[in-house]
Design a protein around this motif. Structure first.
Motif, mmCIF file in Angstrom:
data_model
loop_
_atom_site.group_PDB
_atom_site.id
_atom_site.type_symbol
_atom_site.label_atom_id
_atom_site.label_comp_id
_atom_site.label_asym_id
_atom_site.label_seq_id
_atom_site.Cartn_x
_atom_site.Cartn_y
_atom_site.Cartn_z
ATOM 1 N N SER A 70 0.846 -1.197 0.000
ATOM 2 C CA SER A 70 0.000 0.000 0.000
ATOM 3 C C SER A 70 0.878 1.242 0.000
ATOM 4 N N GLU A 71 0.299 2.334 -0.511
ATOM 5 C CA GLU A 71 0.949 3.652 -0.481
ATOM 6 C C GLU A 71 0.268 4.472 0.604
ATOM 7 N N ARG A 72 1.048 5.071 1.482
ATOM 8 C CA ARG A 72 0.469 5.802 2.614
ATOM 9 C C ARG A 72 1.243 7.083 2.881
ATOM 10 N N GLU A 73 0.513 8.070 3.405
ATOM 11 C CA GLU A 73 1.154 9.258 3.965
ATOM 12 C C GLU A 73 0.982 9.174 5.485
ATOM 13 N N ILE A 74 2.104 9.298 6.198
ATOM 14 C CA ILE A 74 2.131 9.072 7.637
ATOM 15 C C ILE A 74 2.617 10.338 8.345
ATOM 16 N N LEU A 75 2.004 10.629 9.496
ATOM 17 C CA LEU A 75 2.560 11.635 10.399
ATOM 18 C C LEU A 75 3.427 10.885 11.399
ATOM 19 N N PRO A 76 4.757 10.931 11.257
ATOM 20 C CA PRO A 76 5.635 10.110 12.104
ATOM 21 C C PRO A 76 5.750 10.698 13.510
ATOM 22 N N LEU A 77 5.414 9.900 14.521
ATOM 23 C CA LEU A 77 5.422 10.375 15.903
ATOM 24 C C LEU A 77 6.673 9.948 16.658
ATOM 25 N N ALA A 108 10.076 12.291 1.841
ATOM 26 C CA ALA A 108 9.545 13.372 2.669
ATOM 27 C C ALA A 108 8.209 13.835 2.105
ATOM 28 N N GLY A 109 7.230 14.016 2.977
ATOM 29 C CA GLY A 109 5.927 14.517 2.563
ATOM 30 C C GLY A 109 5.823 16.024 2.688
ATOM 31 N N SER A 110 4.657 16.549 2.439
ATOM 32 C CA SER A 110 4.461 18.004 2.445
ATOM 33 C C SER A 110 3.498 18.474 3.540
ATOM 34 N N THR A 111 3.001 17.543 4.365
ATOM 35 C CA THR A 111 2.023 17.903 5.391
ATOM 36 C C THR A 111 2.715 18.173 6.714
ATOM 37 N N SER A 112 2.508 19.367 7.248
ATOM 38 C CA SER A 112 3.058 19.697 8.568
ATOM 39 C C SER A 112 2.003 19.401 9.632
ATOM 40 N N PHE A 113 2.432 18.777 10.736
ATOM 41 C CA PHE A 113 1.488 18.544 11.832
ATOM 42 C C PHE A 113 1.956 19.237 13.118
ATOM 43 N N ARG A 114 2.765 20.239 12.971
ATOM 44 C CA ARG A 114 3.150 21.062 14.118
ATOM 45 C C ARG A 114 1.999 21.978 14.491
#
Length: 242
Positions: free
Chosen positions: A157-164, A198-204
């Motif tokens: 699968s292809e996924r975008e993850i917010l790495p914690l 590297a993705g483009s979504t910031s979760f800060r």
């Protein structure tokens, strides 16, 4: 900085050829760098053809540890060879070399003869194909990563993850993250990642809250499991014929 780290880490005296190879510079540049360090107050004994020894490092304050504290530090850094990736293990070796460089001579010799060692059977951990440094940096920067992941059922699968965060163990390296595909927490074996970018979504600044909720969820699961085990002990299954 690389030259100082090598002088702290390598057995003395260390040749100019070895130092140049460790720091990835020419021998001519090495001689210039040694002269620069000496001019800055670093005491380096030796010369070209004889090897160099770092005898005093003004960048590091004096330290003192008990023999058991030294053993604990050596064991902790040594365990990185078994648990961490090569970059993390090298960082641990460099940090330990800096610590040893500040110890009195007797304690420095003790560190070379530490009796506790971390060891595991070769081949126990699967090979990792992706850049773990990128995962670490994305955790710090609080930006997403995109992965191609092959699960234990061989589904891709292809996924975008917010790495914690990364979780190290003797057998595998796990990534804890928020999966944008499933909108839920997921753990991923890093060795099963076939592609990482590297993705483009910031979760800060969501990382702290996401981690807090994950830890609370896992703690609740652990407490429920322990309660079920206690209940099973208190209420054993009926015996045949009763």
């Amino acid at each position: 900085m690389r030259l100082l780290a090598a002088l702290r880490r390598l057995p003395s005296p260390v040749t100019a050829e070895r130092l140049a190879a460790e720091t990835e510079i020419s021998r001519r540049q090495l001689y210039r760098d040694v002269a620069t360090l000496r001019a800055g107050g670093v005491l380096i004994d030796g010369a070209a053809g004889f090897g160099y020894t770092l005898t005093e490092d003004p960048a590091l304050p004096p330290q003192s540890f008990s023999r058991l504290e030294t053993e604990a530090l050596m064991l902790a850094v040594g365990s990185l060879e078994e648990l961490g990736d090569e970059r993390l293990a090298q960082a641990g070796r460099d940090a330990m070399a800096r610590i040893i460089a500040t110890l009195p001579d007797r304690q420095a010799r003790q560190s070379m003869h530490a009796i506790m060692r971390s060891w595991r059977m070769p081949g126990d951990r699967p090979e990792i194909a992706v850049d773990v440094d990128l995962l670490r940096q994305s955790c710090w920067d609080e930006t997403s990563v995109t992965i191609t992941y092959r699960d234990r059922r061989e589904r891709v699968s292809e996924r975008e993850i917010l790495p914690l965060g990364l979780s190290y163990s003797p057998t595998t390296l796990m990534l804890v993250g928020w999966c944008l595909l499933r909108e839920d927490y997921r753990t991923f074996e890093v060795a099963r990642m076939e592609r990482l970018e590297a993705g483009s979504t910031s979760f800060r600044p969501r990382r702290v809250e996401l981690l807090r909720r994950y830890q609370a969820m896992r703690m609740a699961e652990w407490e429920a499991q322990k309660a079920a085990e206690r209940q099973a002990l208190e209420d054993p299954p009926p015996q045949p014929g009763n």
